[in-house]
Design a protein around this motif. Sequence first.
Motif, short mmCIF file in Angstrom:
data_model
loop_
_atom_site.label_atom_id
_atom_site.label_comp_id
_atom_site.label_asym_id
_atom_site.label_seq_id
_atom_site.Cartn_x
_atom_site.Cartn_y
_atom_site.Cartn_z
N HIS A 102 0.86 -1.20 0.00
CA HIS A 102 0.00 0.00 0.00
C HIS A 102 0.89 1.23 0.00
O HIS A 102 1.61 1.50 0.97
N HIS A 157 1.25 5.43 -2.06
CA HIS A 157 0.59 6.44 -2.90
C HIS A 157 1.64 7.03 -3.83
O HIS A 157 2.29 8.03 -3.48
N GLU A 208 -8.39 2.89 -0.88
CA GLU A 208 -8.70 2.59 0.48
C GLU A 208 -10.05 3.17 0.86
O GLU A 208 -10.37 4.32 0.57
N HIS A 217 -5.20 -2.02 6.11
CA HIS A 217 -3.95 -1.33 5.78
C HIS A 217 -3.50 -0.45 6.95
O HIS A 217 -4.32 0.04 7.72
N ASP A 258 2.80 3.11 2.83
CA ASP A 258 1.82 4.20 2.92
C ASP A 258 2.49 5.54 2.62
O ASP A 258 2.13 6.57 3.18
ZN LIG Z 1 -2.89 5.20 2.28
#
Ligand SMILES: [Zn+2]
Length: 278
Positions: free
Chosen positions: A23, A25, A111, A177, A227
């Motif tokens: 996970h 971005h 998410e 997550h 993350d």
């Molecule tokens: Zn995230």
Amino acid sequence: MSKKKPRPTPEPAAKIPGLVDAHTHLASTGAVDEAEVQAMVERAARAGVERICTVGDGLDEAERALEAAHYSEAVFAACAIHPVRAGEADDATRERLTQMVADPRCVAVGETGMDSYWIAHDPSGTAPLDVQEEVFRWHIQLAVATGKALMIHNREADAHVIRILGDAPRPREVILHCFSSPREVAREAIERGYVLSFAGNVTFKPNTELREIAGETPPGQLLIETDAPYMAPEPFRGARNEPSLIGHTARVVAATRGMEPEALAAEVGETFRRTYAV
Ligand SMILES: [Zn+2]
Ligand SMILES: [Zn+2]
């Protein structure tokens, strides 16, 4: 999701072959166009990262995530509207998301979930809980209908997430997550067969219980993630995070499980492939 500005990104972590980042971005971390995505994947590959799941918070960011998954074989996308932005999930947005989730490069609906942290800290910029819940339930239905994994965001909303997941239809896979909840939530989640994904905060010194939970999670129910751009692991807490730093988290999680980092990478790699069906 945080509103602090992170410091610059450190050098990639020492290589551990077979790593994954479950996970991240990429677009918020600065990789938007094809060259930027390839460069970030390349830096991650130097640290042994073979597979990355990138996520967007809103519809535009979800589009970027899906594009990134088409730019690189190593990248897969998760598409949804983040709970704090649940108010943006109008009919047109839901229609487009449904198309995006059907794309073979989209491996998860996420998410999505519940977030009461930002309601306490910035209520004007955050969807209220009833709106979050309706949109969360819509995302669960989409995951069930498509067979894609459901990727949960839960910030200070344990009771809501456990209740809603408990009475909604069951998706093929459920990933929690950036797992940061107490042990009793971990126990319930593990018993239900969910996957716990640990981010950089598992390396932060005060988070002893979180490390213990990572140590106790059965194989097949544990993933690791950055993350990014937030949540950089120790010793880079507060720096701008990216997939190339996942090795620091992998080493800490491996140590709590009494395994070599390479063995952990193999274990989470297998869990990544099963969970995301790739
Ligand atoms: Zn995230
Ligand atoms: Zn999140």
